[in-house]
Scaffold this motif. Structure first.
Motif, short mmCIF file in Angstrom:
data_model
loop_
_atom_site.label_atom_id
_atom_site.label_comp_id
_atom_site.label_asym_id
_atom_site.label_seq_id
_atom_site.Cartn_x
_atom_site.Cartn_y
_atom_site.Cartn_z
N PRO A 2 0.72 -1.29 -0.01
CA PRO A 2 0.09 0.12 -0.06
C PRO A 2 0.95 1.18 -0.07
O PRO A 2 1.93 1.32 0.63
CB PRO A 2 -0.69 -0.16 1.41
CG PRO A 2 -0.90 -1.41 1.65
CD PRO A 2 0.64 -2.00 0.99
N LEU A 3 0.30 2.02 -0.62
CA LEU A 3 1.40 3.37 -0.85
C LEU A 3 1.52 4.20 0.54
O LEU A 3 2.84 4.68 0.53
CB LEU A 3 0.56 4.50 -1.87
CG LEU A 3 0.16 4.14 -3.20
CD1 LEU A 3 -0.76 4.97 -3.81
CD2 LEU A 3 1.39 3.90 -3.97
N ASN A 4 0.55 4.05 1.30
CA ASN A 4 1.08 4.82 2.55
C ASN A 4 1.86 4.03 3.45
O ASN A 4 2.57 4.72 4.36
CB ASN A 4 -0.43 4.96 3.32
CG ASN A 4 -0.45 6.08 4.43
OD1 ASN A 4 0.12 7.04 4.48
ND2 ASN A 4 -0.95 5.51 5.71
N HIS A 5 2.33 2.91 3.11
CA HIS A 5 3.51 2.16 3.82
C HIS A 5 4.82 1.92 2.94
O HIS A 5 5.36 1.26 3.64
CB HIS A 5 2.67 0.65 4.25
CG HIS A 5 1.53 0.68 5.04
ND1 HIS A 5 1.51 -0.33 6.11
CD2 HIS A 5 0.49 1.43 5.02
CE1 HIS A 5 0.20 0.11 6.67
NE2 HIS A 5 -0.13 1.09 6.14
N THR A 6 4.88 2.59 2.07
CA THR A 6 6.05 2.51 1.19
C THR A 6 7.44 3.02 2.15
O THR A 6 8.28 2.60 1.87
CB THR A 6 5.71 2.90 -0.15
OG1 THR A 6 5.59 4.36 -0.15
CG2 THR A 6 4.99 1.99 -0.89
N SER A 7 7.07 4.00 2.62
CA SER A 7 8.11 4.82 3.58
C SER A 7 7.46 5.80 4.31
O SER A 7 6.31 6.20 4.31
CB SER A 7 9.13 5.50 2.54
OG SER A 7 8.47 6.73 2.17
N LYS A 8 8.19 6.22 5.44
CA LYS A 8 7.78 6.99 6.26
C LYS A 8 7.49 8.39 5.57
O LYS A 8 6.90 9.37 6.14
CB LYS A 8 8.93 7.41 7.35
CG LYS A 8 9.95 8.15 6.96
CD LYS A 8 11.12 8.19 8.21
CE LYS A 8 12.43 8.93 7.63
NZ LYS A 8 13.26 9.23 8.94
N TYR A 9 7.89 8.80 4.65
CA TYR A 9 7.69 9.95 3.85
C TYR A 9 6.54 9.82 2.87
O TYR A 9 5.81 10.93 2.57
CB TYR A 9 8.90 10.58 3.01
CG TYR A 9 10.12 10.52 3.61
CD1 TYR A 9 10.38 11.72 4.39
CD2 TYR A 9 11.14 9.77 3.80
CE1 TYR A 9 11.31 11.75 5.27
CE2 TYR A 9 12.31 9.73 4.10
CZ TYR A 9 12.43 10.83 5.00
OH TYR A 9 13.64 10.87 5.73
N ALA A 10 5.85 8.61 2.99
CA ALA A 10 4.59 8.31 2.23
C ALA A 10 3.60 8.52 2.86
O ALA A 10 2.20 8.94 2.38
CB ALA A 10 4.70 7.09 1.39
N GLU A 11 3.43 8.17 4.43
CA GLU A 11 2.64 8.17 5.21
C GLU A 11 1.93 9.49 5.25
O GLU A 11 2.63 10.51 5.37
CB GLU A 11 3.09 7.58 6.51
CG GLU A 11 2.11 7.46 7.46
CD GLU A 11 2.24 6.96 8.92
OE1 GLU A 11 1.33 6.63 9.71
OE2 GLU A 11 3.34 6.75 9.03
N LEU A 12 0.60 9.42 5.53
CA LEU A 12 -0.13 10.72 5.50
C LEU A 12 0.31 11.40 6.93
O LEU A 12 0.57 10.73 7.71
CB LEU A 12 -1.62 10.54 5.59
CG LEU A 12 -2.39 9.78 4.33
CD1 LEU A 12 -3.80 9.77 4.32
CD2 LEU A 12 -1.92 10.74 2.97
N THR A 13 0.07 12.56 6.86
CA THR A 13 0.30 13.49 8.17
C THR A 13 -0.91 13.07 9.10
O THR A 13 -1.82 12.92 8.67
CB THR A 13 0.69 14.71 8.00
OG1 THR A 13 -0.66 15.58 7.46
CG2 THR A 13 1.76 15.19 7.06
N ASP A 14 -0.64 13.85 10.23
CA ASP A 14 -1.75 13.64 11.26
C ASP A 14 -2.78 14.46 10.83
O ASP A 14 -3.94 14.26 11.00
CB ASP A 14 -1.21 13.89 12.53
CG ASP A 14 -0.38 12.51 13.34
OD1 ASP A 14 -0.19 11.41 12.77
OD2 ASP A 14 0.22 12.82 14.32
N VAL A 15 -2.33 15.62 10.57
CA VAL A 15 -3.25 16.47 9.89
C VAL A 15 -4.21 16.04 8.88
O VAL A 15 -5.39 16.24 8.75
CB VAL A 15 -2.66 17.91 9.74
CG1 VAL A 15 -3.55 18.84 8.75
CG2 VAL A 15 -2.10 18.54 10.87
N GLN A 16 -3.37 15.49 7.87
CA GLN A 16 -4.26 14.79 6.68
C GLN A 16 -5.28 13.54 7.30
O GLN A 16 -6.38 13.51 6.76
CB GLN A 16 -3.39 14.02 5.63
CG GLN A 16 -2.48 15.53 4.91
CD GLN A 16 -1.22 14.98 4.37
OE1 GLN A 16 -0.83 13.99 4.57
NE2 GLN A 16 -1.02 15.76 3.34
#
Length: 183
Positions: A2-16
């Motif tokens: 899943p895209l959100n799990h590919t790297s720490k930079y891909a994970e959505l921010t808490d705000v998002q």
């Protein structure tokens, strides 16, 4: 992966995540209110109406409400629900349908952070992209756009609640129950 799990930079921010959550929760209130609207248009109690509407998705609820509005117009000549109220409700249903399309993408697309202020989603369509629609199945949306949608849904909730107060309500209370005769 899943895209959100590919790297720490891909994970959505808490705000998002917060913005998407706020929009999703507010839209669930819309779904609940649509069930209430349909129950009132069918002139049944809210509780009984839930037995009919509990498995209906938003598309079906909107379709059934439109059908009920048409019956109120053609069969009852808007004597139970005014023409103005019917038109207002139809307009609100159009707004709900627009927001539903984006809300569904939050539920069914895979998302990743593009920047701290923007997210990228894809439906991973299996068909080839067309020259006329090269970005079909892909969306980029800003935090501000999500916040604006949330604000619109929040206002829409208030609008639907206002419409509900003007729809006839069948109240089943002790007095009514005592007058019902069972065979």
């Amino acid at each position: 992966m899943p895209l959100n799990h590919t790297s720490k930079y891909a994970e959505l921010t808490d705000v998002q995540f917060l913005l998407i959550g706020k929009l999703t929760v507010e839209f669930s209130i819309i779904e609940f209110l649509l069930r209430e609207v349909l129950s009132r248009l069918l002139i049944t109690s809210s509780f009984l109406g839930r037995t009919f509407t509990e498995r209906m998705n938003v598309n079906v609820l909107i379709e059934k409400i439109k059908n009920a509005l048409d019956i109120h117009k053609r069969r009852f000549g808007n004597s139970i629900v005014s023409k103005d109220l019917c038109e207002l409700l139809k307009a609100k249903l159009g707004e709900i349908e627009e927001i539903r399309l984006i809300r569904n993408k939050f539920a069914h697309y895979c998302w990743s952070r593009q920047t701290d202020d923007e997210i990228f989603g894809t439906g991973f369509l299996s068909k080839q992209a067309k020259y006329s629609k090269p970005n079909e199945g892909v969306i980029v949306i800003t935090n501000n756009e999500i916040e604006e949608m949330y604000q619109n849904v929040f206002i829409l909730v208030n609008d639907i609640e206002g419409i509900l107060t003007n729809l006839p309500e069948l109240i089943v209370d002790k007095e009514l129950k005592s007058k019902l005769k069972y065979k």
